[in-house]
Design an enzyme around this catalytic site. Structure first.
Site, PDB file in Angstrom:
ATOM      1  N   GLU A   1      -7.725  18.772  51.044  1.00 57.74           N
ATOM      2  CA  GLU A   1      -6.985  19.461  52.110  1.00 57.74           C
ATOM      3  C   GLU A   1      -7.923  20.038  53.176  1.00 57.74           C
ATOM      4  OE1 GLU A   1      -4.185  22.233  50.402  1.00 57.74           O
ATOM      5  OE2 GLU A   1      -3.057  20.620  49.459  1.00 57.74           O
TER       6      GLU A   1
ATOM      7  N   GLU B   1      -2.374  15.387  44.463  1.00 55.52           N
ATOM      8  CA  GLU B   1      -1.926  16.676  43.946  1.00 55.52           C
ATOM      9  C   GLU B   1      -0.412  16.667  44.006  1.00 55.52           C
ATOM     10  OE1 GLU B   1      -4.690  19.820  45.367  1.00 55.52           O
ATOM     11  OE2 GLU B   1      -2.926  21.097  45.203  1.00 55.52           O
TER      12      GLU B   1
HETATM   13  C1  GAL Z   1      -2.711  23.012  47.163  1.00 53.69           C
HETATM   14  C2  GAL Z   1      -4.210  23.259  47.056  1.00 53.69           C
HETATM   15  C3  GAL Z   1      -4.556  23.792  45.680  1.00 53.69           C
HETATM   16  C4  GAL Z   1      -3.640  24.927  45.329  1.00 53.69           C
HETATM   17  C5  GAL Z   1      -2.212  24.441  45.373  1.00 53.69           C
HETATM   18  C6  GAL Z   1      -1.181  25.463  44.951  1.00 53.69           C
HETATM   19  O1  GAL Z   1      -2.299  22.828  48.470  1.00 53.69           O
HETATM   20  O2  GAL Z   1      -4.914  22.072  47.255  1.00 53.69           O
HETATM   21  O3  GAL Z   1      -5.896  24.200  45.657  1.00 53.69           O
HETATM   22  O4  GAL Z   1      -3.848  25.960  46.223  1.00 53.69           O
HETATM   23  O5  GAL Z   1      -1.941  24.071  46.706  1.00 53.69           O
HETATM   24  O6  GAL Z   1       0.116  24.944  45.106  1.00 53.69           O
END
Ligand code: GAL
Length: 831
Positions: free
Chosen positions: A417, A493
């Site tokens: 990100e 993710e």
């Molecule tokens: C994502 C991020 C993670 C964590 C997650 C929580 O966007 O990459 O590190 O913060 O959100 O939902």
């Protein structure tokens, strides 16, 4: 690179890999002196450190606490920032005298600076990578030598709990004038099949003298059965004052492949000798032979077998142990993940410990090795962007050089990100970092995790990685593949659902986030706006089979980021203390202690085949008599029949009778009441007693789960994760789970009374926990509360001949419980 992929249609990667150890690799972890705070001339050899504490490395000063609202809840509410000093005095043994000596740190969190006998050796801002310094010019052959290390993590330098201090291992590397260089072997194959693997070995031979020397190189490949399957002998010139590269290539006939089911590891034993036959170095490199192939249309193949990535993201802390790395704790975490059906991990968002990679190699788990959470543009005030310009190249190269030989690693991630997504020239940075990956390791693709869907495409970052990872974009898979059929895509993710183990809030299934008890309901439906229940990812992956798979956020709860409490936006700079005492995350299907939440079973029902069924919620609803309670069954069986006090409430068929789950998230335009084919649901008017689920496949009973209304807690049940552990190295741990039971032996799922542990015999107390994200009891306290019926104690085996560790637990009104765990010197602490 993408264009290359378009032409080839597939990216074919065959590789073989290794992690290496030289013969002079000497343990340097015992009995360091430690002081938390600023020290004037802390490096001075004459400084009196007698009053400093003695600690063992790996050490994390911040997990000692206290938890305090003074610190940032986003980073666990723990005092990780500030200055800390470590010193160790040592004298050379007779065999070390006259040798070249290097000191190797596997990781210091962070901004480390190191001195030997007052001489400055260097600094390393990034806390996640190791480094070696040459001590030889400054070392005293006789008398005391002093190594001093300063670490100085800054506040607002991490989005999660980073830990602090020398949290990974330290080694003295003792070697002759000619050695295999640090991280100096690279083994890879250009073509791998079960018949033959063509293998390239690259050796870096370091000559510390000024003159060129002839060396002989004797190499053998040894399989797991101990058989030598290949021998290679040759002579080479080790050029003076430099590193010479030596390359060899050969065919390994009928290699035993590294697979997820049988992750075979070979050893490459390299012996360097001088002209008189004296051994200069003896270096062992473990490696596995496997073929990996990524395709835009059919997904990922391991040794020709389509393998969907059933992955989890993992942060590096080990719950009650903080970030101080421990092999057993690391292996246990992975064992629990495997039980859930996991076959891949993403080391979010930084290079992992050696222990984790070695465990993945041995256990057959794929790894996405990630470098950065920030590039040059700031996410948080003191984040990596402050050193990006100066350090990114060496950090990225070092990560790959350190890790390139692990067969488990299949991709290099250049970032998560990263903010350059929103910048017009962002692609240039992606291209630059991707290029470094290819230079260091042509055998694996690079990737990144993008969260800004439009920007990452518009600014062409997605075009400049080999494999495109999207965070939380399941609802876009179809569109992405329609627009870019040549892209190889996966969910880097996914999910980000939050829950507390064993907590269910009424009114049920309402999508409110916070509760006065500082917990999140366990129905697996609550999460930030970018998140969605696992069901949605399952659905979109099924509809888009070309996607490689997913890495859900996160396999385990971790310290810090207590979303939805304290803060929500993962990008916010600053403190997250609005809802103190919340200080650890709710994202895992498994809590900080390794206890399974309901979501564990939802994944297990989708990712595994051994018949299972799991029921939720608990059945202690005094005051709710006659009210409907949503009951869910998670199963991989064909059907489940639910019984309340012996009366059938009907059978439901998986995939046909769909449990309604509330969903609403970015980019999703479907109905907010999602009929989930992955959950079976009954709305059951409450009456106390017994709820039973019976699972059937092919008309046969294949599983059963019973939950009962319980009376008062009366006894404690103690269960050890292993009955016999190793006393070989003083590092093995036993994890003992305490459960509160009523007089009939039923699990009291809502009991929150006190418990006190003691550890005696041939082991020591290490830590406790209960998985409650709002508890401020430190892991070093033997006294804590049950959290929904469970608590954990961790004990460490003494090094020695072995014996018995006795662990007992008591609590007011509860019958005391005792468990004995054997320790044995001839039991190996993992591999
Ligand atoms: C994502 C991020 C993670 C964590 C997650 C929580 O966007 O990459 O590190 O913060 O959100 O939902």
């Amino acid at each position: 690179m993408k264009y290359y992929l378009i032409n080839l249609l597939v990216l074919l990667v065959c590789s073989i890999t290794a992690f290496g150890q030289s013969k002079g690799h000497t343990d340097f972890n015992k009995d360091w002196k430690f002081y938390k705070g600023e020290v004037k001339d802390g490096q001075s050899p004459t400084l009196d450190d007698n009053k400093w504490r003695t600690v063992q490395i790996p050490h994390d000063w911040a997990i000692e606490g206290p938890f305090s609202v003074e610190y940032n809840a986003r980073c666990g509410g723990l005092p990780f920032h500030g200055e800390g000093w470590y010193r160790k005095s040592f004298t050379l043994t007779n065999t070390q005298k006259g040798k070249n000596i290097g000191i190797e740190f596997e990781g210091v969190m962070k901004n480390s600076e190191v001195w030997i006998n007052g001489h400055y050796l260097g600094k390393r801002p990034f806390g996640y990578l190791g480094f070696e310094y040459d001590l030889t010019p400054y070392i005293k052959q006789e008398g005391e030598n002093i190594v001093a290390v300063k670490a100085k993590p800054e506040d607002l330098s991490s989005r999660w709990y980073p830990g602090a201090g020398i949290y990974r291992k330290v080694w003295l590397n003792v070697h002759e004038d000619i050695r295999i260089a640090h991280w100096g072997t690279f083994v890879k194959a250009n073509d791998v099949s079960s018949k033959v693997a063509n293998i390239d070995i690259k050796l870096e031979i370091q000559n510390y003298t000024e003159t060129d020397k002839v060396v002989s190189i004797a190499q053998s490949i040894i399989n797991e059965e101990g058989e030598t399957v290949k021998v290679l002998n040759q002579k080479a010139i080790a050029e003076g004052s430099t590193i010479s590269i030596n390359e060899q290539s050969f065919n390994l006939i009928r290699p035993q492949l590294w697979t997820l089911e049988n992750p075979h590891l070979y050893q490459l034993v390299t012996e360097l000798k001088d002209v008189d036959g004296n051994i200069l170095d003896h270096y062992i490199t473990k490696f596995g032979v496997r073929d990996i192939k990524f395709t835009p249309n059919d997904g990922f193949f391991l040794n020709g077998k389509r393998t969907e990535m059933k992955g989890v993201c993992l942060h590096h802390d080990l719950g009650p142990l903080g970030t101080a790395v421990n092999k057993r704790a690391t292996v246990r975490q992975l064992e629990i993940m495997k039980e859930m059906g996991v076959n891949a991990i993403r080391t979010s968002h930084n290079p992992p410990s050696r222990e984790q990679l070695e465990a993945c190699d041995v256990m057959g788990i794929l790894v996405l090795d990630e470098a950065f959470d920030e590039w040059g543009i700031q996410k948080i005030e003191n984040g990596y962007h402050t050193v990006y310009e100066e350090w990114h190249e060496s950090d990225l190269r070092d990560m790959i050089r350190r890790d390139r030989n692990h067969p488990s690693i299949i991709m290099w991630s250049i970032g998560n990100e990263i903010r350059e997504q929103k910048v017009k020239d962002g692609w240039k940075v992606a291209q630059h970092l991707g290029q470094i990956c290819h230079e260091e390791d042509p055998s694996r693709p690079n990737t990144a995790g993008f969260n800004q869907y439009e920007n990452s495409i518009k600014n062409k970052l997605a075009h400049h990685v080999d494999i495109v990872g999207f965070n939380y974009k399941a609802a876009k898979y179809k569109e992405i593949k329609e627009n870019y059929p040549e892209w190889i895509v996966y969910g880097s993710e996914t999910e980000s659902i939050t829950s507390s183990r064993g907590v269910y809030h009424a009114p049920f299934l309402e999508k409110y986030e916070k509760n006065t008890d500082h917990q999140v309901t366990g129905y697996d439906i609550i999460g930030p706006i970018w998140s969605y229940p696992p069901d949605m990812e399952f659905k979109f992956l099924e509809e888009n089979p070309s996607i490689l798979g997913e890495f859900m956020w996160t396999g385990f709860d971790y310290l810090g980021e207590p979303t939805p409490y304290g803060g929500r936006d993962n990008s916010t700079n600053g403190y997250w203390n609005d809802d103190w005492p919340n200080k650890s995350s709710f994202f895992g299907p498994v809590d900080l202690c390794g206890f399974k939440k309901d979501r564990f079973y939802l994944y297990q029902s989708q990712w595994t085949n051994a018949p299972m069924v799991h029921l939720l919620p608990h059945w202690n609803w005094k005051g709710f008599e006659g009210q409907e309670i949503p009951v869910f069954a998670y199963t991989n069986a064909e059907e489940v029949e639910l019984f309340l006090n012996g009366k059938s409430l009907g059978k439901k068929v998986k995939g046909v009778d769909k449990g309604i789950v509330p969903v609403k998230f970015m980019y999703y335009e479907g109905p907010t009441d999602f009929p989930s084919p992955y959950r079976l649901r009954w709305d059951v008017p409450y009456e106390k007693g017994e709820l039973k689920a019976v699972a059937y496949s092919n008309g046969q009973v294949v599983g059963e789960e019973i939950i009962k209304t319980t009376s008062k807690a009366k006894t404690i049940e103690l269960t050890a994760d292993r009955k016999v552990i190793s006393s070989e190295d003083g590092e093995d741990l036993v994890f003992v789970t305490a459960r509160a039971l009523d007089a009939e032996g039923n699990f009291c799922a809502t009991f929150n009374g006190q418990i006190q542990f003691s550890v005696n015999g041939d082991g020591t107390f290490e830590a406790t926990g209960n998985g409650d994200p709002s508890s401020l009891v430190l892991p070093n306290s033997k006294k804590l509360k049950f959290f929904n019926g469970m608590a954990l104690v961790i004990a460490r085996a003494n090094q020695g001949d072995g014996g018995t560790i006795t662990i007992s637990a008591s609590g007011k009104g509860l019958k005391k419980a005792v468990i004995a765990v054997e320790t044995k010197a001839d039991v190996k602490n993992f591999n």
